[in-house]
Design an enzyme around this catalytic site. Structure first.
Site, PDB file in Angstrom:
ATOM      1  N   ILE A 103     -25.220 -10.254 -13.401  1.00 19.11           N
ATOM      2  CA  ILE A 103     -25.249 -11.008 -13.545  1.00 19.11           C
ATOM      3  C   ILE A 103     -25.187 -12.003 -12.474  1.00 19.11           C
ATOM      4  O   ILE A 103     -25.824 -13.124 -11.779  1.00 19.11           O
ATOM      5  CB  ILE A 103     -24.481 -11.833 -14.970  1.00 19.11           C
ATOM      6  CG1 ILE A 103     -25.030 -11.507 -16.077  1.00 19.11           C
ATOM      7  CG2 ILE A 103     -24.161 -13.420 -14.134  1.00 19.11           C
ATOM      8  CD1 ILE A 103     -24.458 -12.260 -17.589  1.00 19.11           C
TER       9      ILE A 103
ATOM     10  N   ARG B 146     -16.516  -3.073  -4.608  1.00 16.69           N
ATOM     11  CA  ARG B 146     -16.479  -1.112  -5.214  1.00 16.69           C
ATOM     12  C   ARG B 146     -15.207  -1.267  -3.865  1.00 16.69           C
ATOM     13  O   ARG B 146     -14.085  -0.953  -4.015  1.00 16.69           O
ATOM     14  CB  ARG B 146     -17.596  -0.338  -4.737  1.00 16.69           C
ATOM     15  CG  ARG B 146     -18.126  -0.127  -6.406  1.00 16.69           C
ATOM     16  CD  ARG B 146     -19.267   0.758  -5.352  1.00 16.69           C
ATOM     17  NE  ARG B 146     -20.452  -0.167  -4.988  1.00 16.69           N
ATOM     18  CZ  ARG B 146     -21.465   0.114  -4.280  1.00 16.69           C
ATOM     19  NH1 ARG B 146     -21.850   1.310  -4.157  1.00 16.69           N
ATOM     20  NH2 ARG B 146     -22.139  -1.077  -3.003  1.00 16.69           N
TER      21      ARG B 146
ATOM     22  N   ILE C  55     -23.548  -9.496  -1.932  1.00 13.92           N
ATOM     23  CA  ILE C  55     -22.500 -10.104  -2.983  1.00 13.92           C
ATOM     24  C   ILE C  55     -21.270  -9.802  -2.262  1.00 13.92           C
ATOM     25  O   ILE C  55     -20.303 -10.636  -2.939  1.00 13.92           O
ATOM     26  CB  ILE C  55     -22.643  -9.970  -4.201  1.00 13.92           C
ATOM     27  CG1 ILE C  55     -22.880  -8.488  -5.042  1.00 13.92           C
ATOM     28  CG2 ILE C  55     -24.435 -10.870  -4.517  1.00 13.92           C
ATOM     29  CD1 ILE C  55     -22.850  -8.768  -6.121  1.00 13.92           C
ATOM     30  N   ASP C  56     -21.290  -8.777  -1.495  1.00 14.46           N
ATOM     31  CA  ASP C  56     -19.447  -8.045  -0.958  1.00 14.46           C
ATOM     32  C   ASP C  56     -19.094  -8.532  -0.181  1.00 14.46           C
ATOM     33  O   ASP C  56     -18.647  -8.540  -0.018  1.00 14.46           O
ATOM     34  CB  ASP C  56     -20.115  -6.621  -0.731  1.00 14.46           C
ATOM     35  CG  ASP C  56     -20.227  -6.132  -2.382  1.00 14.46           C
ATOM     36  OD1 ASP C  56     -20.118  -6.176  -3.326  1.00 14.46           O
ATOM     37  OD2 ASP C  56     -20.542  -4.855  -2.123  1.00 14.46           O
TER      38      ASP C  56
HETATM   39  N1  LIG Z   1     -32.863   2.017   1.560  1.00 16.50           N
HETATM   40  C1  LIG Z   1     -32.294   3.149   0.526  1.00 16.50           C
HETATM   41  N2  LIG Z   1     -31.944   4.302   0.629  1.00 16.50           N
HETATM   42  C2  LIG Z   1     -31.625   5.815   0.797  1.00 16.50           C
HETATM   43  N3  LIG Z   1     -30.185   4.943   0.483  1.00 16.50           N
HETATM   44  C3  LIG Z   1     -30.057   3.927   0.616  1.00 16.50           C
HETATM   45  C4  LIG Z   1     -30.393   2.489   0.701  1.00 16.50           C
HETATM   46  N4  LIG Z   1     -29.530   1.684   0.105  1.00 16.50           N
HETATM   47  C5  LIG Z   1     -28.745   2.545   0.206  1.00 16.50           C
HETATM   48  N5  LIG Z   1     -28.758   3.396   0.203  1.00 16.50           N
HETATM   49  C6  LIG Z   1     -27.520   4.341  -0.373  1.00 16.50           C
HETATM   50  O1  LIG Z   1     -26.665   3.968  -1.368  1.00 16.50           O
HETATM   51  C7  LIG Z   1     -25.349   3.957  -0.754  1.00 16.50           C
HETATM   52  C8  LIG Z   1     -25.296   2.385  -1.101  1.00 16.50           C
HETATM   53  O2  LIG Z   1     -25.659   1.195  -0.734  1.00 16.50           O
HETATM   54  P1  LIG Z   1     -25.457   0.128  -0.714  1.00 16.50           P
HETATM   55  O3  LIG Z   1     -25.322  -0.348  -2.372  1.00 16.50           O
HETATM   56  O4  LIG Z   1     -24.077  -0.546  -0.141  1.00 16.50           O
HETATM   57  O5  LIG Z   1     -26.233  -0.710   0.033  1.00 16.50           O
HETATM   58  P2  LIG Z   1     -25.904  -2.063   0.869  1.00 16.50           P
HETATM   59  O6  LIG Z   1     -27.001  -1.951   1.606  1.00 16.50           O
HETATM   60  O7  LIG Z   1     -24.658  -2.179   1.383  1.00 16.50           O
HETATM   61  O8  LIG Z   1     -26.373  -3.285  -0.495  1.00 16.50           O
HETATM   62  P3  LIG Z   1     -25.100  -3.960  -1.330  1.00 16.50           P
HETATM   63  O9  LIG Z   1     -23.974  -2.957  -1.019  1.00 16.50           O
HETATM   64  O10 LIG Z   1     -24.924  -4.727  -1.728  1.00 16.50           O
HETATM   65  O11 LIG Z   1     -24.837  -3.332  -2.809  1.00 16.50           O
HETATM   66  C9  LIG Z   1     -25.247   3.584   0.618  1.00 16.50           C
HETATM   67  O12 LIG Z   1     -23.862   4.257   1.379  1.00 16.50           O
HETATM   68  C10 LIG Z   1     -26.750   4.276   1.302  1.00 16.50           C
HETATM   69  O13 LIG Z   1     -26.049   5.981   0.907  1.00 16.50           O
HETATM   70  O1  LIG Z   2     -25.756  -0.715 -10.417  1.00 19.23           O
HETATM   71  P1  LIG Z   2     -26.000  -0.809  -8.705  1.00 19.23           P
HETATM   72  O2  LIG Z   2     -26.912  -1.451  -8.352  1.00 19.23           O
HETATM   73  O3  LIG Z   2     -26.840   0.257  -8.009  1.00 19.23           O
HETATM   74  O4  LIG Z   2     -25.257  -1.457  -7.467  1.00 19.23           O
HETATM   75  C1  LIG Z   2     -23.795  -1.570  -8.316  1.00 19.23           C
HETATM   76  C2  LIG Z   2     -23.039  -2.130  -6.782  1.00 19.23           C
HETATM   77  O5  LIG Z   2     -23.442  -3.077  -5.741  1.00 19.23           O
HETATM   78  C3  LIG Z   2     -23.149  -4.300  -5.482  1.00 19.23           C
HETATM   79  O6  LIG Z   2     -23.511  -5.057  -6.422  1.00 19.23           O
HETATM   80  C4  LIG Z   2     -23.521  -4.601  -3.894  1.00 19.23           C
HETATM   81  O7  LIG Z   2     -24.665  -5.194  -4.567  1.00 19.23           O
HETATM   82  C5  LIG Z   2     -21.950  -3.567  -5.800  1.00 19.23           C
HETATM   83  O8  LIG Z   2     -20.555  -4.563  -5.903  1.00 19.23           O
HETATM   84  C6  LIG Z   2     -21.524  -2.981  -7.003  1.00 19.23           C
HETATM   85  O9  LIG Z   2     -20.561  -2.280  -7.438  1.00 19.23           O
HETATM   86 MG   LIG Z   3     -22.678  -2.034   0.384  1.00 18.72          MG
END
Ligand SMILES: Nc1ncnc2c1ncn2[C@@H]1O[C@H](COP(=O)(O)OP(=O)(O)OP(=O)(O)O)[C@@H](O)[C@H]1O
Ligand SMILES: O=P(O)(O)OC[C@H]1O[C@](O)(CO)[C@@H](O)[C@@H]1O
Ligand SMILES: [Mg+2]
Length: 360
Positions: free
Chosen positions: A282, A179, A134-135
């Site tokens: 949400i 973020r 969603i980012d």
């Molecule tokens: N499958 C995973 N296993 C372990 N660490 C993970 C995994 N996915 C993400 N991370 C850790 O969490 C941090 C934050 O990831 P982030 O939340 O940005 O996930 P993303 O895959 O980019 O998806 P999104 O940003 O949409 O949530 C990453 O820098 C990494 O260190």
């Molecule tokens: O609360 P969680 O699942 O650790 O992730 C929150 C973060 O993940 C994201 O929603 C991306 O999926 C960020 O925008 C947000 O800061």
């Molecule tokens: Mg990400």
């Protein structure tokens, strides 16, 4: 006789709407077109570590001819976005070998794809990535799965909040996710008619916000305002005014939306009634929009074709109305990619009188 393959699919990072449509497309295309076996790996790298799989069969997914994946949010495979994955690389690589996979399709954001690509390099895996987040901060793709639905969710919230803000002459602050990247705030703020959009890429000054609110009231007679604030918003380091309430780079422990609300209240000597709504998870929930369904389906289809053609180490992207596979290193090198402070959407918002941080 078609060559048989056994491929794996996993979903990693924060969940989002549309993941089940990716899984559905991969399973259907791989099974119906190529007659391969598809296994799901639960909870991303955790499932890899534990060597767990679940067989995914498009007939097994059908319920009296209705595919339940059409009406399920989240991901049936589960997801994680934490863990010391690379420290456990050798165990994960050993587990992966035992799974006997010909290829792995991973659906993830920049963080997950980075980690999985590193593992794929070390283990010499046949790897294809699909961007979801969603980012919307994965480089080279106009859309990532889940973003469009999240924008619509925020716009829906703005449609509701605008009336209660107007009824009470209030400033309504709406904190959205993001973020490092402000795409969600910018898109939803423009689409929802926000007066201020505060994103990490363009630092704001509290005086700039307060001046804008004063202009809305005094010049245009608008007694309410809507501010969309990304959770990673940043205060301008050269802020001169209101210095007593505005510390550059200070990390709020109350959330960015409430932090800005407090600043407005203090900077205007309590003259403005301010409320904050934090939309939180949400924004990651619910069923995907039609655009996310189409994107997820097209990405899943092409990812399977990449495996069929044995073209690995790529991420499928959406460019110029079609799916374009790109080298994974190139995409990850430029990710996460934020809003261009001089880009057309920022210019569009500014042209409509939206406060977006001070122009330099
Ligand atoms: N499958 C995973 N296993 C372990 N660490 C993970 C995994 N996915 C993400 N991370 C850790 O969490 C941090 C934050 O990831 P982030 O939340 O940005 O996930 P993303 O895959 O980019 O998806 P999104 O940003 O949409 O949530 C990453 O820098 C990494 O260190
Ligand atoms: O609360 P969680 O699942 O650790 O992730 C929150 C973060 O993940 C994201 O929603 C991306 O999926 C960020 O925008 C947000 O800061
Ligand atoms: Mg990400």
């Amino acid at each position: 006789m078609k060559p048989q393959k056994r491929i794996g699919i996993l979903t990693s990072g924060g969940d989002c709407p549309g993941l089940n449509f990716v899984i559905r497309a991969v399973v259907r295309h791989a099974t119906l077109t190529y007659d391969w076996e598809v296994v799901g790996i639960p909870y991303a790298t955790q499932g890899l570590l534990e060597g767990k799989t679940m067989l995914l069969n498009c007939h097994g997914l059908d319920l009296h001819g209705i595919d339940p994946l059409l009406s399920l949010g989240g991901t049936i495979l589960g997801s994680i976005n934490k863990g010391d994955t690379l420290a456990q690389a050798s165990q994960i690589l050993a587990s992966y070998e035992k799974l006997g996979l010909d290829a792995l399709i991973a659906v993830g954001g920049d963080g997950s794809l980075m980690i999985l690509h590193e593992l794929a390099l070390q283990g010499n895996w046949n790897f294809v990535g699909i961007p979801k987040t969603i980012d919307n901060d994965v480089a080279q793709t106009v859309w990532s799965v889940g973003f469009d639905t999240a924008v619509n969710t925020v716009v829906d919230a703005l449609n509701r909040l605008i009336y209660t803000a107007a009824s009470h002459d209030r400033v309504m602050i709406v904190e959205v996710m993001g973020r490092k990247a402000g795409h969600l705030a910018l898109h939803s703020g423009i689409a929802g008619g926000a007066d201020c959009i505060i994103i990490p890429e363009i630092p704001y000054s509290i005086q700039g916000i307060c001046n804008h609110l004063a202009e809305l009231r005094n010049r245009w007679g608008h007694r309410f305002a809507i501010l969309v604030v990304a959770e990673g918003a940043k205060v301008a380091t050269d802020t001169k005014d209101c210095e007593n309430v505005c510390q550059p780079n200070q990390k709020p422990n109350c959330g960015m939306g409430q932090y800005i609300a407090d600043q407005i209240i203090r900077c205007t000597n309590n003259q403005i009634d301010v409320r904050t709504s934090v939309l939180g998870h949400i924004q990651r929930g619910g069923l995907p929009s039609a655009l996310d369904r189409l994107l997820a389906t097209a990405f899943g289809k092409v990812a399977v074709d990449m495996v069929a053609q044995e073209k690995y180490n790529c991420i499928v992207t959406w460019q110029n109305g079609q799916v374009v596979p790109m080298p994974i290193e190139e995409v990850l090198r430029q990710s996460p990619t934020g809003v261009d402070p001089n880009g057309y959407l920022v210019q569009t918002a500014r042209a409509l009188g939206v406060y977006l941080g001070d122009t330099q």
